[in-house]
Design a protein around this motif. Sequence first.
Motif, mmCIF file in Angstrom:
data_model
loop_
_atom_site.group_PDB
_atom_site.id
_atom_site.type_symbol
_atom_site.label_atom_id
_atom_site.label_comp_id
_atom_site.label_asym_id
_atom_site.label_seq_id
_atom_site.Cartn_x
_atom_site.Cartn_y
_atom_site.Cartn_z
ATOM 1 N N PHE A 89 -35.381 3.896 -6.213
ATOM 2 C CA PHE A 89 -36.216 2.206 -5.522
ATOM 3 C C PHE A 89 -35.945 1.586 -4.927
ATOM 4 C CE2 PHE A 89 -38.652 5.540 -8.962
ATOM 5 C CZ PHE A 89 -39.369 6.312 -7.264
ATOM 6 N N GLY A 90 -34.219 0.940 -5.402
ATOM 7 C CA GLY A 90 -34.409 -0.450 -4.678
ATOM 8 C C GLY A 90 -34.453 -1.621 -5.229
ATOM 9 N N VAL A 91 -34.978 -0.874 -6.695
ATOM 10 C CA VAL A 91 -35.458 -2.487 -7.668
ATOM 11 C C VAL A 91 -34.305 -3.226 -7.597
ATOM 12 C CG1 VAL A 91 -37.183 -2.708 -9.125
ATOM 13 C CG2 VAL A 91 -37.626 -1.492 -8.105
ATOM 14 N N PRO A 92 -33.802 -2.760 -8.827
ATOM 15 C CA PRO A 92 -33.085 -4.002 -9.381
ATOM 16 C C PRO A 92 -31.875 -4.680 -8.574
ATOM 17 C CG PRO A 92 -32.597 -1.795 -10.513
ATOM 18 C CD PRO A 92 -33.247 -1.959 -8.903
ATOM 19 N N HIS A 93 -30.753 -5.467 -8.552
ATOM 20 C CA HIS A 93 -30.443 -6.089 -7.598
ATOM 21 C C HIS A 93 -28.526 -5.445 -7.215
ATOM 22 C CE1 HIS A 93 -32.211 -9.876 -6.613
ATOM 23 N NE2 HIS A 93 -32.337 -10.294 -8.568
ATOM 24 N N ARG A 94 -28.132 -5.432 -6.221
ATOM 25 C CA ARG A 94 -26.764 -4.423 -6.026
ATOM 26 C C ARG A 94 -26.095 -4.849 -7.057
ATOM 27 N NH1 ARG A 94 -24.943 -1.385 -1.609
ATOM 28 N NH2 ARG A 94 -23.214 -0.755 -1.873
ATOM 29 N N GLU A 95 -25.818 -6.043 -7.195
ATOM 30 C CA GLU A 95 -25.145 -6.797 -7.802
ATOM 31 C C GLU A 95 -25.557 -6.657 -9.549
ATOM 32 O OE1 GLU A 95 -22.113 -10.966 -9.696
ATOM 33 O OE2 GLU A 95 -24.345 -11.039 -8.343
ATOM 34 N N SER A 96 -26.213 -6.196 -9.878
ATOM 35 C CA SER A 96 -26.419 -5.874 -11.338
ATOM 36 C C SER A 96 -26.180 -4.628 -11.898
ATOM 37 C CB SER A 96 -28.142 -5.599 -11.901
ATOM 38 O OG SER A 96 -27.683 -7.306 -12.020
ATOM 39 N N ILE A 97 -26.173 -3.561 -10.550
ATOM 40 C CA ILE A 97 -25.760 -1.921 -10.577
ATOM 41 C C ILE A 97 -24.680 -2.024 -10.423
ATOM 42 C CG2 ILE A 97 -25.720 0.218 -9.216
ATOM 43 C CD1 ILE A 97 -28.422 -0.847 -8.371
ATOM 44 N N MET A 98 -23.622 -2.439 -9.219
ATOM 45 C CA MET A 98 -22.449 -2.114 -9.383
ATOM 46 C C MET A 98 -21.717 -2.160 -10.801
ATOM 47 S SD MET A 98 -22.433 -0.666 -6.483
ATOM 48 C CE MET A 98 -20.312 -0.690 -6.376
ATOM 49 N N ASN A 101 -22.412 0.087 -13.863
ATOM 50 C CA ASN A 101 -22.394 1.385 -13.305
ATOM 51 C C ASN A 101 -21.084 1.476 -12.644
ATOM 52 O OD1 ASN A 101 -25.081 1.754 -13.547
ATOM 53 N ND2 ASN A 101 -25.079 2.804 -11.684
ATOM 54 N N VAL A 102 -20.545 0.723 -12.769
ATOM 55 C CA VAL A 102 -18.375 0.716 -12.422
ATOM 56 C C VAL A 102 -17.686 0.050 -13.042
ATOM 57 C CG1 VAL A 102 -17.163 0.393 -10.308
ATOM 58 C CG2 VAL A 102 -19.511 0.862 -9.429
ATOM 59 N N ASN A 103 -17.851 -1.610 -13.108
ATOM 60 C CA ASN A 103 -17.304 -1.846 -13.453
ATOM 61 C C ASN A 103 -17.646 -1.890 -15.236
ATOM 62 O OD1 ASN A 103 -16.268 -3.313 -11.568
ATOM 63 N ND2 ASN A 103 -17.611 -5.134 -11.498
ATOM 64 N N GLY A 104 -18.651 -0.974 -16.013
ATOM 65 C CA GLY A 104 -18.800 -1.484 -17.189
ATOM 66 C C GLY A 104 -17.993 0.216 -17.363
ATOM 67 N N THR A 105 -18.145 1.766 -16.550
ATOM 68 C CA THR A 105 -16.926 2.029 -16.924
ATOM 69 C C THR A 105 -15.977 2.466 -16.855
ATOM 70 O OG1 THR A 105 -18.726 3.395 -15.548
ATOM 71 C CG2 THR A 105 -16.942 5.257 -15.664
ATOM 72 N N GLN A 106 -15.397 1.497 -15.728
ATOM 73 C CA GLN A 106 -13.664 0.982 -15.470
ATOM 74 C C GLN A 106 -13.350 0.343 -16.776
ATOM 75 O OE1 GLN A 106 -13.662 -0.922 -12.140
ATOM 76 N NE2 GLN A 106 -13.008 0.678 -10.524
ATOM 77 N N LEU A 107 -13.849 -0.080 -17.469
ATOM 78 C CA LEU A 107 -13.537 -1.301 -18.395
ATOM 79 C C LEU A 107 -13.259 -0.012 -20.137
ATOM 80 C CD1 LEU A 107 -15.780 -4.538 -18.022
ATOM 81 C CD2 LEU A 107 -12.721 -3.829 -18.309
ATOM 82 N N LEU A 108 -14.425 0.804 -20.061
ATOM 83 C CA LEU A 108 -14.377 1.826 -21.070
ATOM 84 C C LEU A 108 -13.658 2.547 -20.980
ATOM 85 C CD1 LEU A 108 -15.823 2.411 -23.574
ATOM 86 C CD2 LEU A 108 -17.766 3.794 -22.032
ATOM 87 N N LEU A 109 -13.258 3.391 -19.735
ATOM 88 C CA LEU A 109 -12.508 4.411 -19.426
ATOM 89 C C LEU A 109 -11.019 3.831 -19.864
ATOM 90 C CD1 LEU A 109 -12.675 5.461 -16.059
ATOM 91 C CD2 LEU A 109 -12.544 6.593 -18.308
ATOM 92 N N GLU A 110 -10.293 2.454 -20.028
ATOM 93 C CA GLU A 110 -9.571 1.226 -20.268
ATOM 94 C C GLU A 110 -9.429 1.225 -21.646
ATOM 95 O OE1 GLU A 110 -5.603 -0.306 -19.868
ATOM 96 O OE2 GLU A 110 -6.630 0.899 -18.077
ATOM 97 N N ALA A 111 -10.416 0.780 -21.633
ATOM 98 C CA ALA A 111 -10.928 0.655 -23.800
ATOM 99 C C ALA A 111 -10.055 2.397 -24.668
ATOM 100 C CB ALA A 111 -12.182 0.366 -24.391
ATOM 101 N N ALA A 153 -26.412 2.672 -0.187
ATOM 102 C CA ALA A 153 -27.152 1.941 -1.534
ATOM 103 C C ALA A 153 -26.272 1.406 -2.385
ATOM 104 C CB ALA A 153 -28.453 3.341 -1.196
ATOM 105 N N PRO A 154 -27.323 1.401 -3.484
ATOM 106 C CA PRO A 154 -25.933 0.231 -4.315
ATOM 107 C C PRO A 154 -25.655 1.948 -5.381
ATOM 108 C CG PRO A 154 -27.759 -0.325 -4.579
ATOM 109 C CD PRO A 154 -28.248 0.150 -3.602
ATOM 110 N N TYR A 155 -27.209 2.873 -5.746
ATOM 111 C CA TYR A 155 -27.192 3.247 -7.152
ATOM 112 C C TYR A 155 -26.180 4.938 -6.068
ATOM 113 C CZ TYR A 155 -28.675 7.141 -10.085
ATOM 114 O OH TYR A 155 -28.077 7.841 -11.302
ATOM 115 N N PRO A 156 -26.331 5.452 -6.335
ATOM 116 C CA PRO A 156 -25.693 6.457 -4.901
ATOM 117 C C PRO A 156 -24.281 6.326 -5.064
ATOM 118 C CG PRO A 156 -27.233 6.241 -3.221
ATOM 119 C CD PRO A 156 -27.774 5.267 -4.924
ATOM 120 N N HIS A 157 -23.896 4.750 -4.540
ATOM 121 C CA HIS A 157 -22.707 4.310 -3.855
ATOM 122 C C HIS A 157 -21.936 4.261 -5.374
ATOM 123 C CE1 HIS A 157 -18.915 2.898 -2.014
ATOM 124 N NE2 HIS A 157 -19.741 1.382 -2.428
ATOM 125 N N SER A 158 -22.575 3.305 -6.579
ATOM 126 C CA SER A 158 -22.012 3.755 -7.958
ATOM 127 C C SER A 158 -21.379 4.393 -8.583
ATOM 128 C CB SER A 158 -22.854 2.230 -8.797
ATOM 129 O OG SER A 158 -24.143 2.989 -9.129
#
Length: 346
Positions: A89-98, A101-111, A153-158
């Motif tokens: 629905f485009g409510v949260p900020h794009r930066e938070s989603i990215m 969803n993206v950086n958190g996943t990459q950090l977990l993969l590296e861990a 859009a941030p969610y599908p892109h992330s």
Amino acid sequence: MMGWSCLVTGAGGFLGQRIICLLVEETELKEIRALDKAFRPRLREEFSKLQNKTKLTVLEGDILDEPFLKRACQDVLVVIHTSCIIDVFGVPHRESIMNVNVNGTQLLLEACVQDSVPVFIYPSALEVAGPNSYKEIIENAHERDCLENTWSAPYPHSKKLAEKAVLAANGRTLKNGDTFYTCALRPMYIYGEGSPFLTANINEALNNNGILSSVGKFSAVNPVYIGNMAWAHILALKALRDPKKALSVPGQFYYISDDTSHQRYDNLNYILSKEFSLRLDSRWNQGTGLVSLKLSNSVFTFSYKKAQRDLAYEPLYSWEEAKQKTVEWVGSLVDRHKETLKSKTQ
């Protein structure tokens, strides 16, 4: 499968909770680590009741905290990463989603690589495949159709970027010299007890004279029941641990649906709540946001044959069973609403 540990991120969420319930019931584990940013007291109590032969450890922390993730992954054999910000629905900020969803996943993969965790399972999203136009009809699509969203859009892109990172990590060499195996599961719209979207729709109707928002009048989708989506994760876990499937499953993504009838979003809401006298609005609400508009007005259905072939996936629950369980839960929402109104009048 004896004596091993599994980490589930996003464990306080709709999907994470159900995966943990199945892990406790279906597999012999030494420990399940349930990770989330925060847990409600009631959920902590529910998790404590699940502990039998399997130790269930609750971990509270940020998915962007590298030292925390490294500690969480120590001596773990499997990571199931459900943690994400879900937004259509485009409510949260794009930066938070990215970030999540993206950086958190990459950090977990590296861990996982640094702590030599060999198996990583990622619940992706249908939005990774599209739809890119509500005029485009996609029926019973397969993984080989190579569908991909073109949205910014941030969610599908992330979710697209996170899934690509997960699948690209497959085959990496872990710190102990072993091989990293990953896969992704793309669910249809998930419904069932505890669904945040269904909860919002029902509560909105209860506060609007029993009228359900009429969203998705031009859609055709094949929703998946939460119990079946959680079950697919257990089967993916077993498949990635099976040497016989080492050439077929790792690095793959799978669409996960079940035998729920193909229908409109608003029709599903109506079927699950009509016995409580809720009814559809005759007016059309197209929804808010680009993602919501396209999803709620598209013919967009998928087959689970690849998961059936590679993961031995068969739904645990039939459409009738899933419907009955969900209707009973909707009844509890209706009863709670009545109690709230009663207390206000006293």
